[in-house]
Scaffold this active site. Structure first.
Site, PDB file in Angstrom:
ATOM      1  N   GLU A 193       0.821  -1.206   0.000  1.00 20.60           N
ATOM      2  CA  GLU A 193       0.000   0.000   0.000  1.00 20.60           C
ATOM      3  C   GLU A 193       0.854   1.255   0.000  1.00 20.60           C
ATOM      4  O   GLU A 193       1.963   1.267   0.533  1.00 20.60           O
ATOM      5  CB  GLU A 193      -0.902   0.003   1.242  1.00 20.60           C
ATOM      6  CG  GLU A 193      -1.919  -1.112   1.196  1.00 20.60           C
ATOM      7  CD  GLU A 193      -2.798  -1.155   2.425  1.00 20.60           C
ATOM      8  OE1 GLU A 193      -2.433  -0.550   3.455  1.00 20.60           O
ATOM      9  OE2 GLU A 193      -3.852  -1.795   2.361  1.00 20.60           O
ATOM     10  N   SER A 200      12.258   6.754   7.242  1.00 21.27           N
ATOM     11  CA  SER A 200      11.857   6.520   8.626  1.00 21.27           C
ATOM     12  C   SER A 200      12.363   5.164   9.096  1.00 21.27           C
ATOM     13  O   SER A 200      12.215   4.167   8.406  1.00 21.27           O
ATOM     14  CB  SER A 200      10.328   6.565   8.697  1.00 21.27           C
ATOM     15  OG  SER A 200       9.901   6.200   9.981  1.00 21.27           O
ATOM     16  N   GLY A 213       6.941  -1.873   6.021  1.00 22.34           N
ATOM     17  CA  GLY A 213       8.340  -2.278   5.999  1.00 22.34           C
ATOM     18  C   GLY A 213       9.269  -1.328   6.722  1.00 22.34           C
ATOM     19  O   GLY A 213       8.908  -0.188   7.026  1.00 22.34           O
ATOM     20  N   GLU A 214      10.457  -1.839   7.036  1.00 21.77           N
ATOM     21  CA  GLU A 214      11.522  -1.042   7.650  1.00 21.77           C
ATOM     22  C   GLU A 214      12.546  -0.758   6.547  1.00 21.77           C
ATOM     23  O   GLU A 214      13.259  -1.678   6.099  1.00 21.77           O
ATOM     24  CB  GLU A 214      12.131  -1.843   8.828  1.00 21.77           C
ATOM     25  CG  GLU A 214      13.504  -1.408   9.269  1.00 21.77           C
ATOM     26  CD  GLU A 214      13.623   0.058   9.679  1.00 21.77           C
ATOM     27  OE1 GLU A 214      12.868   0.509  10.541  1.00 21.77           O
ATOM     28  OE2 GLU A 214      14.510   0.755   9.112  1.00 21.77           O
ATOM     29  N   CYS A 256       1.959  -2.038  15.888  1.00 22.57           N
ATOM     30  CA  CYS A 256       1.847  -1.862  14.443  1.00 22.57           C
ATOM     31  C   CYS A 256       1.132  -3.032  13.776  1.00 22.57           C
ATOM     32  O   CYS A 256       1.509  -4.191  13.971  1.00 22.57           O
ATOM     33  CB  CYS A 256       3.243  -1.703  13.853  1.00 22.57           C
ATOM     34  SG  CYS A 256       3.229  -1.626  12.064  1.00 22.57           S
ATOM     35  N   CYS A 309      -0.652   6.017  10.538  1.00 15.05           N
ATOM     36  CA  CYS A 309       0.571   5.325  10.939  1.00 15.05           C
ATOM     37  C   CYS A 309       0.269   3.985  11.624  1.00 15.05           C
ATOM     38  O   CYS A 309      -0.542   3.920  12.525  1.00 15.05           O
ATOM     39  CB  CYS A 309       1.335   6.232  11.885  1.00 15.05           C
ATOM     40  SG  CYS A 309       2.885   5.570  12.383  1.00 15.05           S
ATOM     41  N   SER A 352      11.675   6.457  14.931  1.00 11.44           N
ATOM     42  CA  SER A 352      10.574   6.124  15.846  1.00 11.44           C
ATOM     43  C   SER A 352      11.168   5.850  17.219  1.00 11.44           C
ATOM     44  O   SER A 352      11.855   4.848  17.406  1.00 11.44           O
ATOM     45  CB  SER A 352       9.845   4.871  15.350  1.00 11.44           C
ATOM     46  OG  SER A 352       9.321   5.100  14.075  1.00 11.44           O
ATOM     47  N   LEU A 353      10.910   6.739  18.160  1.00 11.14           N
ATOM     48  CA  LEU A 353      11.494   6.586  19.499  1.00 11.14           C
ATOM     49  C   LEU A 353      10.478   5.940  20.449  1.00 11.14           C
ATOM     50  O   LEU A 353      10.724   4.887  21.002  1.00 11.14           O
ATOM     51  CB  LEU A 353      11.964   7.956  20.003  1.00 11.14           C
ATOM     52  CG  LEU A 353      12.809   7.967  21.266  1.00 11.14           C
ATOM     53  CD1 LEU A 353      14.056   7.097  21.130  1.00 11.14           C
ATOM     54  CD2 LEU A 353      13.215   9.393  21.638  1.00 11.14           C
ATOM     55  N   HIS A 354       9.365   6.585  20.634  1.00  8.30           N
ATOM     56  CA  HIS A 354       8.183   6.019  21.301  1.00  8.30           C
ATOM     57  C   HIS A 354       8.308   5.683  22.786  1.00  8.30           C
ATOM     58  O   HIS A 354       7.338   5.214  23.373  1.00  8.30           O
ATOM     59  CB  HIS A 354       7.658   4.769  20.580  1.00  8.30           C
ATOM     60  CG  HIS A 354       7.338   4.988  19.130  1.00  8.30           C
ATOM     61  ND1 HIS A 354       6.890   6.177  18.623  1.00  8.30           N
ATOM     62  CD2 HIS A 354       7.407   4.142  18.062  1.00  8.30           C
ATOM     63  CE1 HIS A 354       6.697   6.068  17.322  1.00  8.30           C
ATOM     64  NE2 HIS A 354       7.004   4.854  16.954  1.00  8.30           N
ATOM     65  N   CYS A 369       3.556   8.438   0.805  1.00  9.43           N
ATOM     66  CA  CYS A 369       4.185   7.537   1.761  1.00  9.43           C
ATOM     67  C   CYS A 369       4.249   6.175   1.079  1.00  9.43           C
ATOM     68  O   CYS A 369       3.217   5.609   0.725  1.00  9.43           O
ATOM     69  CB  CYS A 369       3.323   7.495   3.020  1.00  9.43           C
ATOM     70  SG  CYS A 369       3.846   6.260   4.193  1.00  9.43           S
ATOM     71  N   ASN A 383      -3.452   5.516  17.298  1.00  2.30           N
ATOM     72  CA  ASN A 383      -4.763   5.429  16.662  1.00  2.30           C
ATOM     73  C   ASN A 383      -5.505   4.201  17.175  1.00  2.30           C
ATOM     74  O   ASN A 383      -4.901   3.191  17.511  1.00  2.30           O
ATOM     75  CB  ASN A 383      -4.667   5.480  15.131  1.00  2.30           C
ATOM     76  CG  ASN A 383      -3.784   4.400  14.570  1.00  2.30           C
ATOM     77  OD1 ASN A 383      -3.995   3.236  14.837  1.00  2.30           O
ATOM     78  ND2 ASN A 383      -2.775   4.804  13.814  1.00  2.30           N
ATOM     79  N   CYS A 404       6.709  -6.789   7.334  1.00  2.00           N
ATOM     80  CA  CYS A 404       7.853  -6.248   8.084  1.00  2.00           C
ATOM     81  C   CYS A 404       8.294  -7.261   9.132  1.00  2.00           C
ATOM     82  O   CYS A 404       7.470  -7.956   9.711  1.00  2.00           O
ATOM     83  CB  CYS A 404       7.453  -4.936   8.762  1.00  2.00           C
ATOM     84  SG  CYS A 404       8.829  -4.122   9.593  1.00  2.00           S
ATOM     85  N   CYS A 423       6.877  -4.451  15.721  1.00  2.00           N
ATOM     86  CA  CYS A 423       6.590  -3.475  16.777  1.00  2.00           C
ATOM     87  C   CYS A 423       5.179  -3.765  17.314  1.00  2.00           C
ATOM     88  O   CYS A 423       4.260  -4.040  16.537  1.00  2.00           O
ATOM     89  CB  CYS A 423       6.678  -2.056  16.237  1.00  2.00           C
ATOM     90  SG  CYS A 423       8.309  -1.672  15.561  1.00  2.00           S
TER      91      CYS A 423
HETATM   92  S1  SF4 Z   1       6.250   0.252  12.956  1.00  2.00           S
HETATM   93 FE1  SF4 Z   1       7.478   0.158  11.070  1.00  2.00          FE
HETATM   94  S2  SF4 Z   1       9.271  -1.060  11.693  1.00  2.00           S
HETATM   95 FE2  SF4 Z   1       7.712  -1.433  13.252  1.00  2.00          FE
HETATM   96  S3  SF4 Z   1       6.631  -3.293  12.573  1.00  2.00           S
HETATM   97 FE3  SF4 Z   1       5.518  -1.511  11.772  1.00  2.00          FE
HETATM   98  S4  SF4 Z   1       6.317  -1.206   9.712  1.00  2.00           S
HETATM   99 FE4  SF4 Z   1       7.782  -2.485  10.818  1.00  2.00          FE
END
Ligand code: SF4
Length: 279
Positions: free
Chosen positions: A30, A129, A97-98, A57, A271, A152-154, A43, A228, A50, A54
Site C-alpha cells: 500500500e 523513517s 516495511g523497515e 503496528c 501510521c 521512531s522513538l516512542h 508515503c 490510533n 515487516c 513493533c
Molecule cells: S512500525 Fe514500522 S518497523 Fe515497526 S513493525 Fe511496523 S512497519 Fe515495521
C-alpha cells in the site's frame, strides 16, 4: 510490468488517498497520498510486510514476505503520478516495511528518485523513517546525504521501549541516540523523532521531562502521534490534557514539537495501519 494499482480509497475529507498495488508475483503493498504545503506527499512501502514486529503496528503483525525492488518502490510514485495527474513533491519511506532492513534496494531507489532523469525529487524532500537500525544510521550518515531521517522513538526508558519495539533489545535508547547525534553532526540535518502517545504507558510528565533530557544537544524536532484506535486495547491514545501537558514540558525545555493530526484514519491509512485490512 512490475505491478499496478488495483484499489483506491479516498478519506471522507478527500485529503488522503490509499492505493493498493498488486505486484507481479501477486503480493500486495500500500501507498498513501496526502496533500502537504509543498504539494503532494506520498508515503511508500519498502517491503511486503515487516520483520520488526513493533507491538503497536498492524503491518508488523502480518509478518514478512519479501523486500521490494528499487523498481517496485519507484512504481508506487510513477503510477500514482500518472493516475492522479499530479507531480509528487515529497516522499516518505514510512509505509509497510523497515527501509533500513532493505538498505541496498532503498539506496538504489533513492538514487533514482533524486536523479533529474529519474523521478526528479529533491533529496531534502525525501524522508526515511526507521525504527532504529543503528548500523544503518551510521551508514547513511557516512553517505552524507541530504535526506531527512525520521526515527521512531516512542519511549524514554528501555523497559518500555523493549516492550513496544523488539529492535530496542539489539540497540537500546542510548545507542540509538548516539547514532542520531552522529547523523546530525555529519549531515547538519535535523532528525525528526516520532513518538506515539499511548495512554498511561509513555505519556507521563516524567516521560516528557526525560525525553527533553535525552534529546539535549541533538538537532531535532519531535512529532507526537496520538495512538490510533486500531482495536488494540493496550494502546489507547493519550488524553488531550496529557498531550497538551507533554507538549508544554517539551517546549519549556526548548524542544521543537508538533502533534500530528490523525490523517486518513477512516481509510486505515494512518501510521501503523497499513495492511490492516485486506482490501
Ligand atoms: S512500525 Fe514500522 S518497523 Fe515497526 S513493525 Fe511496523 S512497519 Fe515495521
Amino acid at each position: 510490468m512490475e505491478g499496478s494499482i488495483v484499489k483506491r480509497l479516498v478519506s471522507n475529507d478527500g485529503e488522503t488517498k490509499k492505493f493498493l498495488f498488486k505486484l507481479k508475483d501477486g503480493q500486495t503493498v500500500e501507498s498513501v497520498l496526502m496533500k502537504c504545503k509543498h504539494g503532494h506527499t506520498i508515503c511508500i512501502s519498502t517491503q511486503v510486510g515487516c520483520k520488526m514486529n513493533c507491538a503497536f503496528c498492524v503491518t508488523g503483525k502480518s509478518g514478512f514476505s519479501r523486500n521490494l525492488t528499487p523498481e517496485e518502490m519507484s512504481l508506487q510514485i510513477e503510477k500514482i503520478q500518472n493516475s492522479e495527474n499530479i507531480k509528487i513533491t515529497c516522499v516518505v519511506l514510512m509505509g509497510m516495511g523497515e527501509p533500513f532492513d532493505n538498505y541496498e534496494n532503498v539506496l538504489k531507489f533513492l538514487e533514482y528518485a533524486i536523479d533529474s532523469k529519474g523521478l526528479d525529487i529533491e533529496a531534502k524532500r525525501i524522508t526515511i523513517s526507521t525504527c532504529g537500525l543503528v548500523d544503518k544510521i551510521y551508514k547513511l550518515a557516512e553517505f552524507n546525504s541530504q535526506f531527512n531521517l525520521a526515527v521512531s522513538l516512542h519511549a524514554t526508558v528501555d523497559e518500555v521501549r523493549n516492550e513496544l519495539m523488539k529492535i530496542n533489545k539489539k540497540w537500546n535508547i542510548s545507542e540509538l541516540l548516539k547514532a542520531c547525534k552522529y547523523y546530525t553532526e555529519l549531515t547538519d540535518k535535523s532528525i525528526l523523532f516520532e513518538y506515539i502517545m499511548i495512554n498511561k504507558l509513555n505519556d507521563s510528565n516524567e516521560d516528557a521531562n526525560r525525553l527533553a533530557k535525552l534529546l539535549e544537544g541533538i538537532k531535532c524536532r519531535v512529532d507526537l502521534i496520538p495512538a490510533n484506535d486500531s482495536g488494540q486495547e493496550q494502546f489507547k491514545p493519550s488524553t488531550q490534557n496529557q498531550i497538551n501537558s507533554f507538549v508544554s514540558i517539551l517546549r519549556e525545555n526548548g524542544i521543537d514539537v508538533s502533534v500530528r493530526g490523525t490523517v486518513g484514519g477512516d481509510i486505515k491509512a494512518a501510521c501503523g495501519q497499513l495492511r490492516a485490512e485486506v482490501i
